[in-house]
Motif scaffolding. Structure first.
Motif, PDB file in Angstrom:
ATOM      1  N   ALA A 126       0.849  -1.202   0.000  1.00 24.96           N
ATOM      2  CA  ALA A 126       0.000   0.000   0.000  1.00 24.96           C
ATOM      3  C   ALA A 126       0.880   1.246   0.000  1.00 24.96           C
ATOM      4  O   ALA A 126       0.596   2.226  -0.707  1.00 24.96           O
ATOM      5  CB  ALA A 126      -0.934  -0.011   1.195  1.00 24.96           C
ATOM      6  N   SER A 127       1.949   1.193   0.770  1.00 24.91           N
ATOM      7  CA  SER A 127       2.866   2.325   0.805  1.00 24.91           C
ATOM      8  C   SER A 127       3.531   2.498  -0.562  1.00 24.91           C
ATOM      9  O   SER A 127       3.607   3.612  -1.103  1.00 24.91           O
ATOM     10  CB  SER A 127       3.894   2.089   1.916  1.00 24.91           C
ATOM     11  OG  SER A 127       5.049   2.819   1.668  1.00 24.91           O
ATOM     12  N   ALA A 128       3.954   1.392  -1.166  1.00 21.77           N
ATOM     13  CA  ALA A 128       4.598   1.456  -2.487  1.00 21.77           C
ATOM     14  C   ALA A 128       3.629   1.986  -3.545  1.00 21.77           C
ATOM     15  O   ALA A 128       4.035   2.641  -4.499  1.00 21.77           O
ATOM     16  CB  ALA A 128       5.107   0.076  -2.896  1.00 21.77           C
ATOM     17  N   SER A 129       2.340   1.688  -3.367  1.00 28.17           N
ATOM     18  CA  SER A 129       1.336   2.095  -4.363  1.00 28.17           C
ATOM     19  C   SER A 129       0.706   3.445  -4.010  1.00 28.17           C
ATOM     20  O   SER A 129      -0.143   3.936  -4.753  1.00 28.17           O
ATOM     21  CB  SER A 129       0.215   1.046  -4.429  1.00 28.17           C
ATOM     22  OG  SER A 129       0.739  -0.244  -4.570  1.00 28.17           O
ATOM     23  N   VAL A 130       1.071   3.988  -2.852  1.00 28.75           N
ATOM     24  CA  VAL A 130       0.501   5.240  -2.344  1.00 28.75           C
ATOM     25  C   VAL A 130      -1.033   5.173  -2.301  1.00 28.75           C
ATOM     26  O   VAL A 130      -1.746   6.047  -2.798  1.00 28.75           O
ATOM     27  CB  VAL A 130       0.976   6.479  -3.152  1.00 28.75           C
ATOM     28  CG1 VAL A 130       0.811   7.751  -2.318  1.00 28.75           C
ATOM     29  CG2 VAL A 130       2.424   6.347  -3.582  1.00 28.75           C
ATOM     30  N   VAL A 131      -1.543   4.092  -1.694  1.00 31.42           N
ATOM     31  CA  VAL A 131      -2.985   3.948  -1.482  1.00 31.42           C
ATOM     32  C   VAL A 131      -3.218   3.473  -0.047  1.00 31.42           C
ATOM     33  O   VAL A 131      -2.274   3.123   0.661  1.00 31.42           O
ATOM     34  CB  VAL A 131      -3.626   2.946  -2.476  1.00 31.42           C
ATOM     35  CG1 VAL A 131      -3.532   3.456  -3.905  1.00 31.42           C
ATOM     36  CG2 VAL A 131      -3.019   1.549  -2.346  1.00 31.42           C
ATOM     37  N   ALA A 132      -4.479   3.447   0.356  1.00 31.53           N
ATOM     38  CA  ALA A 132      -4.823   3.064   1.727  1.00 31.53           C
ATOM     39  C   ALA A 132      -4.598   1.575   1.972  1.00 31.53           C
ATOM     40  O   ALA A 132      -4.847   0.747   1.099  1.00 31.53           O
ATOM     41  CB  ALA A 132      -6.291   3.406   1.988  1.00 31.53           C
ATOM     42  N   ALA A 133      -4.134   1.251   3.184  1.00 25.01           N
ATOM     43  CA  ALA A 133      -4.044  -0.148   3.620  1.00 25.01           C
ATOM     44  C   ALA A 133      -5.240  -0.419   4.526  1.00 25.01           C
ATOM     45  O   ALA A 133      -5.444   0.284   5.516  1.00 25.01           O
ATOM     46  CB  ALA A 133      -2.739  -0.377   4.375  1.00 25.01           C
TER      47      ALA A 133
END
Ligand code: COA
Ligand code: MG
Length: 291
Positions: free
Chosen positions: A185-192
Motif C-alpha cells: 500500500a505504501s509502495a502504491s501510495v494507497v490506503a491499507a
C-alpha cells in the motif's frame, strides 16, 4: 474509509440493515458469502440496492474473481447502478487489477458512464503466489484506491489448520501477509485496509486488533457485522490530541519557513514527521472531525 461492511448480496434484509450501520462503505458481496445457485438473485438485488441507497452512502461490490468466469455477469448487473468501487478477491497482482479495469472500462462505456469513475480495491493475499507478488500493485492503475488482505482463503490455500496460535495471534505466514499489505500500500501510495475479524461477537479482541492495525499504518478495517462498525470507526478516527499535535507540528514547520527540521516541546521533528502529521490531518478531514 475507516469501516467497510460486507453484506451478502442475496439477503434483502441484510442489504437494508447494512446501509443503516454507519459504515464508511457498504460492500455488497457477490462472492464467497453467496452460494452458486444464488448468484443471479444476488446480482439483481445488488443492482437494486445500489440504486436505492440513501444519498451520500458509499457502496462497493465484491465481484467473483477473474478465474471463475462469473466476473462479466457481475459487472453487467452492477456497473449500470454506478457503485463507487469494486472489491477484487483472489487478486494475483497488478495485472489482475489492469484486467478488471479493462472490463470495467467496457462496462462503463456500455452504461454511458465516464471512463474510470469506478475504483478498485483488491484483496491481495488470498493465495501463496498472490502474497509473493504484492509489489506489482505499484502504479498498476489509476483506479486503485487501496489494498486489503485475507487470512481465511490463504489458510485454506496453503493447508494451514488455523491462522491463529494458542494465544489468538496470527501465525507467521499470516503476519507476513499483513505486513506485505502495508508495504504494498505504501509502495502504491494507497490506503491499507485491515482484514476481517470473523469472531464477530468478540468486540474486545476486535478493538485490540483495530488499535494494532492503526498503530502499524492501516487506515481502516473490513467488517462483517453491523456491531463491528462503531468500534472500527472510533479507533480509526484520529483523536483530538493527535489532531492537535499534528496541527502544532504543521504550524511549527510553516513558521520556520523552509526548514527541514524543527524543535517542539524539546523534541526534534524532521520531514518524515511532517508527512505523518499531514497524513493524519487528511484522515481526520475524511473522518469528518476536521474542517
Ligand atoms: N450486514 C447487514 N446486516 C447484518 C449483517 C451484515 N453483515 N450481519 C448481521 N446482520 C443483521 C442480521 O440480519 C440481524 O438482523 P435482525 O435483527 O433483523 O434479525 C442483525 O443484524 C443481528 O445479526 P446477528 O443475529 O447478530 O447475526 P446473524 O447470525 O444473523 O449473522 C453472519 C451472522 C456472520 C451470518 C452475518 O453477520 C453475515 O452475513 N455477515 C457478512 C458475511 C459476509 O459477507 N462474508 C463475506 C466477507 S468475509
Ligand atoms: Mg473469501
Amino acid at each position: 474509509m475507516r469501516s467497510l461492511l460486507f453484506v451478502p448480496g442475496d439477503s434483502e434484509k441484510k442489504l437494508e440493515k447494512g446501509f443503516s450501520a454507519r459504515a464508511d462503505a457498504v460492500i455488497v458481496d457477490l462472492e464467497d458469502s453467496v452460494a452458486p445457485a444464488n448468484k443471479p438473485k444476488a446480482r439483481t438485488l445488488a443492482g437494486e440496492a445500489i440504486r436505492a441507497r440513501p444519498s451520500g452512502h458509499r457502496v462497493y461490490v465484491r465481484v467473483n474473481d477473474l478465474t471463475t468466469g462469473l466476473t462479466d455477469a457481475d459487472l453487467a448487473a452492477v456497473v449500470p447502478a454506478k457503485p463507487d468501487g469494486l472489491i477484487l478477491p483472489k487478486s494475483q497482482g497488478g495485472a489482475d487489477v489492469q484486467q478488471l479495469s479493462t472490463k470495467l472500462r467496457v462496462a462503463e462505456i456500455e452504461a454511458g458512464l465516464p471512463d474510470g469513475g469506478i475504483a478498485i480495491l483488491p484483496i491481495i493475499t488470498e493465495t501463496g503466489l498472490a502474497t509473493l507478488s504484492t509489489a506489482t500493485y505499484a502504479g498498476c492503475s489509476p483506479r486503485l484506491v487501496g489494498l486489503t488482505w485475507g487470512a481465511e482463503d490463504l489458510a485454506a490455500e496453503i493447508g494451514a489448520q488455523t491462522n491463529r496460535d494458542a494465544h489468538g495471534r496470527y501465525t507467521d505466514v499470516f503476519r507476513l501477509a499483513r505486513s506485505v499489505t502495508l508495504l504494498a500500500a505504501s509502495a502504491s501510495v494507497v490506503a491499507a485496509i485491515d482484514t476481517v475479524h470473523v469472531d464477530f461477537r468478540d468486540l474486545d479482541t476486535l478493538r485490540t486488533e483495530c488499535l494494532e492495525a492503526e498503530r502499524d499504518g492501516f487506515t481502516g478495517k473490513l467488517a462483517i457485522h453491523p456491531a463491528q462498525v462503531s468500534v472500527i470507526n472510533e479507533v480509526f478516527t484520529p483523536s483530538r490530541e493527535a489532531v492537535e499535535q499534528a496541527q502544532a507540528l504543521v504550524a511549527a514547520f510553516a513558521d520556520a519557513g523552509n526548514a527541514g527540521v524543527v524543535a517542539l516541546e524539546g523534541r526534534m521533528y524532521d520531514i518524515p514527521h511532517l508527512k505523518r502529521a499531514q497524513r493524519l490531518l487528511s484522515r481526520a478531514r475524511d473522518a469528518g472531525v476536521l474542517a
